[in-house]
Write an enzyme that holds these catalytic residues in place. Structure first.
Site: not given
Length: 588
Positions: A128, A174
């Site tokens: 992830h 991110h």
């Protein structure tokens, strides 16, 4: 009255005594050496076949193994094997062999499962936010954690792709956080270089895509130029059935949401806000806020990740068509609730993503639907947004429901990640582990596996912890205690379905670098196929928290019966050079 200073001098007791072999080892030697002081290769062969349960297979016979072991032990212990005409083992040689993780490991390191079933039939080692070096909010984005993950055998890499500040190139970062970006091309090149260093089976890149149409076209070109023939994409733009890991050896697969989905979502999202990374989503909804009506609201990492703030997605054109056709596994949530999202379509396979708490909520009312969905389609489970410190969740919930991609933060060290490491030690560490038959059965007259059902005990595992060694070689003398040898104890237990989960521990062995416990534990298992044996060694500390002395996790289905050497790992999952336990495994 004069005062005086008293000096107390402590003498350090750091002797490391050579422990003699445990009683079971002595008795086995006596039995198979037929009362003699030396064991021949033929006698060792009998021990391997009878007590260790070894069978001929994979081109090698147990006789060959016995000969090879005798040679290797003599060479290692005496360095003069070539000069020895009588090739036999003493009790000490026999004990050395049993206590050597290289010669006598607890599980095999070869791929041994059928690799010709569709991808949906396997648990796949999944990362992830694979590009993050640390936490989810302010760490660096880099190709280094991607390389580390691939070298550990991870097969699914997630890249979060965004336009750079000048909107003419693609960065991996991110979104809506302070993470420093890395160029997409750098990540792709590193994936190409390291994808198959540990396993020949396919690497899947899941893209969380926040790009405009022109940048999607740029990504299509990057993928084609970087991977060339390695890139797998279907001849028709949508797969009807997933190929097998065997068919896809040395191939790279792209999975994301197809571009035309963005236009639909843009028109339906009237306020134009980014539905994926609003401030609330960044920290994640509280589980108590997730109701049945809003299950599908829980934003999934790849399925609702479009960036609707982009000025222009453009109309669906030929360049987008190129990008779309590179997407082998389509992601996306159909309109409607979870029941619709879990419908199995006859002529189409797809990937659905759910957060850990959305899966838990869904499992309460749709458990068997999820299992049925995962028999043909891919389900990806990812950590909830509040895990900004990159911690992980319990992977078993996903595996019980057949989820192939239980996505973990590979930098989120701790017990959850140890379970992930343990699961994917199975099948030679190739990153693909065949799902148990009971999760895959889909005959019309067969009841789909219900993870909530109470099941009878199927198998009982007996584990004996004999002794440990190697700490004096891998740790400083004063690491555990300043003035005396350590007081070690072992925790041993099971991670698996709730009915099977338990942890037990040995007594502590005081002042001993090579502790001998000789304690046995029994674990009844209702679902042995999903059970992991957990082993942790701690050093008892009366005044503070106990010190960590090593850990490992092993798939119960892969355990080799008999007396085995079990290597231990540090907190990050790196194997110690010398620390190991001598244990015995028996199924009754």
């Amino acid at each position: 009255m004069g005062s005086f200073r008293m000096c107390m001098c402590f003498t350090r007791k750091f002797r490391v005594k050579e422990e003699e072999p445990p009683r079971d080892v002595k008795e086995a030697f006596e039995k198979y050496a037929e009362g003699g002081t030396q064991m021949t290769a033929e006698q060792l062969r009998r021990f391997l076949a009878e007590l260790q349960g070894e069978k001929d297979g994979g081109g090698a016979s147990v006789s060959d193994d016995a000969e090879r072991i005798v040679e290797q032990v003599l060479q290692k212990r005496h360095h003069i094997a070539k000069l020895i005409t009588k090739r036999t083992l003493s009790l000490e040689d026999f004990h050395h062999y049993l206590f050597s993780p290289d010669l006598n490991p607890p599980i095999r390191d070869q791929v041994h499962q059928d690799m010709t079933a569709p991808l949906s039939h396997y648990y796949i080692y999944t990362g992830h936010n694979s590009y993050l070096t640390g936490n989810q909010l302010s760490s660096d984005c880099s190709d280094v954690p991607i390389i580390k993950a691939l070298k550990r055998g991870v097969r699914v890499v997630e890249l979060d792709i965004w336009p750079n500040s000048t909107k003419d190139n693609v960065h991996v970062l991110h979104g809506r956080t302070l993470t420093t970006p890395v160029e997409l091309i750098k990540c792709l090149k590193s994936i190409k270089e390291h994808a198959f260093s540990e396993s020949p089976y396919p690497v899947i890149i899941t893209l969380e895509d926040h790009l405009t149409a022109d940048l999607q076209a740029k990504v299509a070109l990057m993928l084609i130029q970087t991977f060339g023939e390695m890139l797998f994409y279907p001849e028709t733009c949508c797969l009807k059935e997933l190929p097998s890991p065997e068919e896809l050896k040395y191939r790279i697969i792209i999975s994301t949401k197809p571009p035309e989905e963005y236009l639909k979502d843009k028109t339906s999202n009237e306020n134009g806000l980014d539905s994926h990374k609003s401030e609330e989503d960044l920290w994640g909804k509280e589980p108590s806020e997730l109701t049945h009506e809003r299950e599908d609201d829980d934003t999934s990492d790849s399925d609702t990740s479009e960036d609707n703030n982009n000025n222009n997605h453009g109309s669906f054109s030929s360049v987008e068509h190129d990008y779309k056709c590179l997407i082998a596994i389509h992601a996306g949530k159909p309109k409607g609730g979870l029941k619709d999202a879990l419908k199995v379509e006859l002529d189409k396979v797809r990937r659905l993503s759910l957060s850990e708490q959305a899966l838990e909520k869904a499992a309460e009312s749709h458990g068997t639907d999820i299992v049925r969905f995962t028999q043909k389609n891919i389900l990806r489970v990812y950590p909830k947004g509040t895990r900004f410190n990159s911690s992980n969740y319990k992977p078993l919930v996903g595996w019980m429901h057949g989820a192939q991609m239980v996505a973990f933060n590979m930098q989120g060290y701790g017990r959850s990640l140890w379970l992930m490491h343990g699961m994917f030690r199975a099948n030679g560490g190739c990153g693909y582990v065949k799902k148990p038959d009971f999760v895959m059965k889909a005959d019309s007259d067969y009841q789909v596996f219900d993870p909530k059902a109470k099941l009878p005990v199927k198998k009982t595992l007996k584990v004996k912890v004999y002794m440990g060694d190697g700490w004096h070689l891998d740790f400083k003398q004063t690491h555990f205690d300043l003035y005396s040898p350590p007081d070690f104890y072992t925790r041993v237990g099971i991670a698996g379905v709730p009915a099977d989960e338990i942890m037990k521990k040995t007594k502590k062995k005081e002042d001993d670098w090579t502790p001998v416990w000789e304690e046995e534990f029994t674990f009844p298992l209702t679902v042995p196929e999903l059970a992991l044996l957990r082993v942790e060694v701690h050093e008892y500390d009366m005044s503070e928290k106990d010190d960590f002395g090593g850990q490992t996790c092993l798939p119960v289905s892969e355990l080799r019966q008999g007396i085995r050497a079990v290597p231990l790992f540090d907190r990050k999952g790196v194997k110690y050079n010398s620390v190991r336990l001598l244990m015995r495994f028996e199924f009754v």
